[in-house]
Design an enzyme around this catalytic site. Structure first.
Site, mmCIF file in Angstrom:
data_model
loop_
_atom_site.group_PDB
_atom_site.id
_atom_site.type_symbol
_atom_site.label_atom_id
_atom_site.label_comp_id
_atom_site.label_asym_id
_atom_site.label_seq_id
_atom_site.Cartn_x
_atom_site.Cartn_y
_atom_site.Cartn_z
ATOM 1 N N ARG A 189 5.620 2.959 8.592
ATOM 2 C CA ARG A 189 4.585 2.048 8.094
ATOM 3 C C ARG A 189 5.285 0.778 7.634
ATOM 4 N NH1 ARG A 189 2.204 4.008 3.089
ATOM 5 N NH2 ARG A 189 3.382 2.298 2.212
ATOM 6 N N GLU A 236 8.183 -4.281 2.871
ATOM 7 C CA GLU A 236 9.225 -3.302 3.210
ATOM 8 C C GLU A 236 8.809 -2.543 4.460
ATOM 9 O OE1 GLU A 236 9.800 0.308 1.083
ATOM 10 O OE2 GLU A 236 7.718 0.477 0.474
ATOM 11 N N ASN A 246 8.879 1.330 5.944
ATOM 12 C CA ASN A 246 9.061 2.718 5.505
ATOM 13 C C ASN A 246 9.451 3.618 6.670
ATOM 14 O OD1 ASN A 246 7.923 2.608 2.597
ATOM 15 N ND2 ASN A 246 6.381 1.562 3.822
ATOM 16 N N SER A 286 2.809 7.317 3.889
ATOM 17 C CA SER A 286 1.596 8.085 3.610
ATOM 18 C C SER A 286 0.318 7.254 3.703
ATOM 19 C CB SER A 286 1.711 8.721 2.224
ATOM 20 O OG SER A 286 1.911 7.723 1.264
ATOM 21 N N LYS A 291 16.372 -0.628 1.475
ATOM 22 C CA LYS A 291 16.100 -2.056 1.255
ATOM 23 C C LYS A 291 17.300 -2.896 1.701
ATOM 24 C CE LYS A 291 12.327 -0.897 -1.186
ATOM 25 N NZ LYS A 291 11.998 0.482 -0.848
ATOM 26 N N LYS A 332 15.547 -5.142 -6.117
ATOM 27 C CA LYS A 332 15.228 -3.790 -5.633
ATOM 28 C C LYS A 332 16.473 -2.926 -5.468
ATOM 29 C CE LYS A 332 11.332 -5.383 -2.794
ATOM 30 N NZ LYS A 332 10.606 -5.170 -1.524
ATOM 31 N N GLU A 356 12.667 4.670 -2.914
ATOM 32 C CA GLU A 356 11.319 4.676 -2.344
ATOM 33 C C GLU A 356 10.347 5.252 -3.364
ATOM 34 O OE1 GLU A 356 10.690 3.417 0.604
ATOM 35 O OE2 GLU A 356 12.819 3.042 0.861
ATOM 36 N N GLY A 357 9.071 4.945 -3.163
ATOM 37 C CA GLY A 357 8.040 5.677 -3.903
ATOM 38 C C GLY A 357 7.458 4.933 -5.096
ATOM 39 N N ARG A 361 -3.839 -1.465 0.526
ATOM 40 C CA ARG A 361 -3.774 -1.032 -0.880
ATOM 41 C C ARG A 361 -3.999 -2.252 -1.744
ATOM 42 N NH1 ARG A 361 1.972 1.567 -1.157
ATOM 43 N NH2 ARG A 361 2.303 -0.199 0.228
HETATM 44 P P1 ADP Z 1 8.781 0.990 -2.827
HETATM 45 O O1 ADP Z 1 9.718 1.589 -1.836
HETATM 46 O O2 ADP Z 1 8.997 1.471 -4.209
HETATM 47 O O3 ADP Z 1 7.354 1.082 -2.374
HETATM 48 P P2 ADP Z 1 8.503 -1.876 -2.380
HETATM 49 O O4 ADP Z 1 9.535 -2.755 -1.792
HETATM 50 O O5 ADP Z 1 7.334 -1.576 -1.521
HETATM 51 O O6 ADP Z 1 9.209 -0.555 -2.892
HETATM 52 O O7 ADP Z 1 8.015 -2.534 -3.732
HETATM 53 C C1 ADP Z 1 7.001 -1.952 -4.547
HETATM 54 C C2 ADP Z 1 5.864 -2.935 -4.761
HETATM 55 O O8 ADP Z 1 6.366 -4.142 -5.350
HETATM 56 C C3 ADP Z 1 5.165 -3.376 -3.487
HETATM 57 O O9 ADP Z 1 4.152 -2.471 -3.141
HETATM 58 C C4 ADP Z 1 4.624 -4.743 -3.873
HETATM 59 O O10 ADP Z 1 3.398 -4.624 -4.570
HETATM 60 C C5 ADP Z 1 5.676 -5.257 -4.832
HETATM 61 N N1 ADP Z 1 6.646 -6.109 -4.106
HETATM 62 C C6 ADP Z 1 7.794 -5.718 -3.509
HETATM 63 N N2 ADP Z 1 8.420 -6.746 -2.922
HETATM 64 C C7 ADP Z 1 7.661 -7.837 -3.150
HETATM 65 C C8 ADP Z 1 7.774 -9.221 -2.820
HETATM 66 N N3 ADP Z 1 8.805 -9.700 -2.150
HETATM 67 N N4 ADP Z 1 6.785 -10.049 -3.238
HETATM 68 C C9 ADP Z 1 5.721 -9.595 -3.953
HETATM 69 N N5 ADP Z 1 5.574 -8.304 -4.301
HETATM 70 C C10 ADP Z 1 6.524 -7.421 -3.910
HETATM 71 MG MG MG Z 2 6.389 0.134 -0.896
#
Ligand code: ADP
Ligand code: MG
Length: 547
Positions: free
Chosen positions: A138, A157, A159, A164, A358, A428, A432-433, A520
């Site tokens: 995803r 990101e 996945n 899910s 990441k 970051k 994950e999660g 979401r």
């Molecule tokens: P995880 O693997 O924990 O899901 P993410 O990279 O998806 O990590 O980051 C978690 C959340 O943080 C994302 O769902 C988003 O809402 C927010 N986020 C992450 N990166 C960005 C970004 N570059 N700009 C804005 N929001 C972000």
């Molecule tokens: Mg995420």
């Protein structure tokens, strides 16, 4: 200005409701979710354990009452590049040397990644007995608003493990479509009139089809699993056994109905049996014959309810084991090793799991003068296809330098340590999660509180700026109805099956599909975004075009 133009789709959206209209809409959503399995097991924060000691209760998943507007061009771009992204990550996972280069410095400071890498090395030494890998991916995005430009698509990101919500996302699209079109597309009783629900809008500067596009996530994901199951071929056991797929799940999974949507579809449309295996039972219910009795290492699953009918596992679909906290018993790592060395097709393999880091994403976005990673991994694609992919990258920076003295020269460090520039970034770790990131002005004090030698386990990413005027109303799992400004994150699902040949770094792609989406939606002031982590709600989308 672009921001104002793109806000046009959000004016008076969602349309205001009278108390009677809201009552009708909320009741309909409450009943529809339960009737169709758009549900989760409640957390103990909502229903205390004493009230639900046998865990029999289910409640609606957190859902928006309305679909959220999303720019059609961004959605279409995301869909069109999904097969290319699938291939990119299949290629990354197939190039062990390239990955090792990236993992080397991470595993010095990150025990979780170090343990995963150790398992890979151990199985490599013994010899892998499965050359097929399955990715159920995803790719997550936001629409990004910059001045003087139409909204653009930026990747949050990618996945590669436990992607899910395909199951529940299909149901949300169906529910919002029902609400927008019942009893007829021209006259919804649940949604008051609004240009976004009108197929031929009175406001000719905005065009929509009036309801969410169909969502094919369940069919796409189940077909990915079924294709891998078929590619595994006949049982390798002596005598041969019936074959099955294993859904590897967390012991206390609350998002079970999302997973059941896939296993039910697999059974109904592909006639492939699947079983749910909680991670604590991997070593109890599965086994691999000794080398002498069968060197092919088939993974044998013995259903506890029917020990006399063992199955051979063709695919292990991981909906668990992506977070360090899940490896909490003395045998957790042995169990992961056991699965990795088996003949079952892993979804994902350890190398594919690590490819979703990441850090890999950050390296892929970098364009060092002498190496073009995208071109190297996707040699058969045209420059314009690669440019489409590249256009979805938000700036990302490494926080690692050869020596701690050289750290000061890194642009990422400079941006992260100044409060002014940190305010436009997210930090970051390789996790994950949800719930793992550090945002904005919290970044400098956080980095200053840990040893410099640890900094390299993080990457710094520029914040994406989604539209600020979007609003929606959410029905939470505890029945509360909450309205406010929101931010939406789009996920596009894809599957890929490939074969690796020893000595080759290019995968042979056997199956590569795009299909289905997730939206979401979270409160505007919430940085994090996970639904399972409690930040977001499930949503679907109204695609709009502006003229
Ligand atoms: P995880 O693997 O924990 O899901 P993410 O990279 O998806 O990590 O980051 C978690 C959340 O943080 C994302 O769902 C988003 O809402 C927010 N986020 C992450 N990166 C960005 C970004 N570059 N700009 C804005 N929001 C972000
Ligand atoms: Mg995420």
């Amino acid at each position: 200005m672009a921001d104002q133009a793109s806000n046009k789709a959000y004016i008076d959206y969602p349309p205001p409701l009278t108390p009677e209209q809201e009552e009708y809409l909320v009741q309909t959503v409450k009943n529809w979710t339960i009737e169709h399995g758009l549900t989760v097991r409640p957390s103990t924060a909502i229903v205390p354990k004493e009230t639900n000691p046998k865990n029999v209760l289910a409640t609606n998943a957190p859902v928006t009452l309305f679909p959220s507007p999303f720019p059609k061009a961004c959605f279409e771009l995301a869909r069109s590049i999904q097969p290319v992204y699938n291939e990119l990550y299949a290629s990354v996972a197939s190039d062990e040397q390239w990955l090792e280069e990236i993992m080397r410095e991470l595993i010095e400071v990150d025990d979780f990644l170090a343990n995963l890498w150790k398992i890979h090395l151990s199985v490599k030494e013994e010899g892998y007995v499965q050359d097929l890998s399955l990715g159920m991916f995803r790719s997550d995005y936001m629409a990004h608003i910059a001045e003087h430009a139409p909204p653009s698509l930026k990747q949050v990101e990618f996945n590669t493990i436990s992607s899910s919500f395909g199951g529940l996302a299909c149901l949300v699209a169906q529910m919002h479509t029902h609400l927008a079109t019942f009893p007829s597309p021209k006259h919804s009783v649940a949604y008051p009139m609004h240009p976004l629900f009108a197929t031929s809008s009175g406001d000719s500067s905005i065009h929509t089809i009036g309801h969410p596009p169909p969502n094919e996530a369940v069919a796409t994901l189940a077909a990915g699993l079924a294709t891998a199951h078929a590619a595994y071929g006949p049982s390798r056991s002596e005598p041969q056994l019936p074959t099955c797929i294993i859904f590897l799940v967390q012991d206390n999974e609350r998002n079970i109905f999302d997973q059941l949507a896939l296993s039910t579809h697999l059974d109904k449309h592909h006639h492939v049996p699947s079983f749910r295996l909680p991670t604590s039972k991997i070593l109890a219910y599965t086994s691999i014959p000794s080398k002498d009795s069968n060197p092919c290492r088939p993974l044998i699953y013995t259903p506890p309810s029917s020990p006399s009918t063992p199955f051979e596992v063709t695919v292990v679909y991981f909906r668990a084991l992506y977070a360090p906290t899940e490896y909490n018993t003395s045998t957790s790592w042995a169990a992961r090793h056991h699965l990795e060395r088996s003949a079952a097709i892993k979804c994902p393999s350890i190398l594919l799991h690590l490819s979703g880091s990441k850090k890999v994403q950050q390296v892929l976005t970098s364009q060092p003068p002498d190496t073009d990673h995208l071109k190297a991994f996707l040699p058969t694609h045209s420059a314009s296809v690669l440019q489409n992919l590249r256009s979805t990258f938000a700036p990302q920076y490494s926080l690692s330098a050869p020596t701690s003295e050289a750290l000061g020269e890194l642009e990422g460090i400079r941006l992260a340590l100044s409060a002014e520039t940190a305010a436009n970034h997210v930090l970051k770790p390789q996790r994950e999660g949800g719930g793992n990131n550090t945002y904005r002005t919290n970044i400098p004090p956080f980095l200053n509180s840990i040893p410099k030698s640890q900094w390299k386990q993080y990457i710094l990413m520029e914040l994406i700026r989604p539209p600020t005027a979007a609003k929606n109303t959410v029905l939470r799992s505890d029945g509360r109805v909450v309205s406010g400004n929101v931010i939406s994150e789009l996920g596009i699902f894809g599957t890929c099956l490939w074969r690796n040949t020893p000595g080759e770094t290019r995968p042979e792609i056997l199956h590569n599909t795009e299909g289905g989406y997730l939206l979401r939606t979270k409160g505007k002031d919430s940085d994090e975004g996970g639904v399972a982590a409690g930040f977001s709600s499930l949503d679907s989308l109204i695609l709009y075009e502006e003229y």
